[in-house]
Enzyme design. Structure first.
Site, short mmCIF file in Angstrom:
data_model
loop_
_atom_site.label_atom_id
_atom_site.label_comp_id
_atom_site.label_asym_id
_atom_site.label_seq_id
_atom_site.Cartn_x
_atom_site.Cartn_y
_atom_site.Cartn_z
N LYS A 17 0.86 -1.20 0.00
CA LYS A 17 0.00 0.00 0.00
C LYS A 17 0.89 1.24 0.00
CE LYS A 17 -4.27 1.36 2.34
NZ LYS A 17 -5.07 1.15 3.57
O1 G3P Z 1 -9.64 2.39 4.33
C1 G3P Z 1 -9.29 3.67 4.76
C2 G3P Z 1 -9.74 3.86 6.13
O2 G3P Z 1 -8.99 3.12 7.04
C3 G3P Z 1 -9.92 5.25 6.55
O3 G3P Z 1 -11.13 5.23 7.19
O4 G3P Z 1 -12.83 6.01 8.71
O5 G3P Z 1 -10.41 6.66 9.07
O6 G3P Z 1 -11.72 7.64 7.20
P1 G3P Z 1 -11.54 6.45 8.10
#
Ligand code: G3P
Length: 217
Positions: free
Chosen positions: A87
């Site tokens: 990633k």
């Molecule tokens: O897949 C990306 C994720 O981990 C981010 O999610 O909820 O932190 O915006 P969030």
């Protein structure tokens, strides 16, 4: 549509895997820290633990922000386990590193995508997956799902193979909307995945079937 779970929590990964619908896992440094996984050796071991629970792709994020560092780190991550996907952040050196890995046949997931232009670059660099963060766009009153639709149209226009991995999915409706648009993959929390199970008429119907069975037996 592939279902990935977006967590580094092994119990939640096991629960999703046991449902029989899990296609992979995404992680990031914040999700690792949330589980208290710190230090390079522990983090690398955790990736292997995850790979041993699931059968599909497991995204492991590089920390370096320069090309040489990303290549070194990414190659070490890819060597950990055949299921590892490297990633990489959507920055200039990340695009270069993505091209480097795709030329070598190493799977990649370009992360922190917030525009269709970034999505186009990721596809041009041969990314296996690219992750538009829909929840974080919604957070700032920008249409996250609209971005998924734009990317779908652009990729279809040119037949790009890069898979749209809808990320920062926050709830069950995000999953359904991504499915309608045609995202190739969604990654979300276990709660959003389990939300798909729920309908009150299912519960009412099942209760009646069981009650009627008992009457006759
Ligand atoms: O897949 C990306 C994720 O981990 C981010 O999610 O909820 O932190 O915006 P969030």
């Amino acid at each position: 549509m592939k279902f990935f779970i977006d967590t580094a929590n092994l119990d939640q990964i096991r629960e999703a895997q046991a449902l029989g619908i899990l296609d992979g896992v995404t992680t990031n440094p914040s999700l690792m820290a949330k589980e208290g996984i710190t230090g390079e050796a522990n983090i690398l071991k955790h990736y292997v633990d995850i790979c041993n629970i699931v059968e599909g792709d497991v995204s492991a994020e590089v920390i370096s922000t320069d090309f040489d560092g990303m290549v070194k780190e990414g190659e070490a991550l890819a060597a950990l386990h055949p299921q590892i996907v490297v990633k990489i952040p959507m920055i200039a050196d990340g695009v270069k590193a993505c091209k480097y890995f795709s030329d070598k046949g190493i799977k990649t997931n370009v992360t922190l995508i917030f525009s269709a232009g970034q999505a186009l670059l990721a596809a041009k660099a041969g990314a296996t997956y690219m992750s538009p963060f829909i929840g974080r766009l919604d957070d700032i009153s920008t249409d996250g799902l609209g971005l998924i639709a734009d990317i779908r149209m652009i990729y279809d226009n040119y037949g790009f193979d890069t898979q749209i991995l809808a990320a920062s999915v926050r709830h069950t409706m995000h999953i359904m909307d991504c499915a309608k648009i045609g995202a190739d993959v969604m990654t979300g929390p276990l709660s959003a995945i389990k939300g798909l199970l729920k309908h009150p008429l299912t519960d009412i119907g099942l209760a009646k079937f069981l009650a009627d069975y008992k009457k006759g037996n």
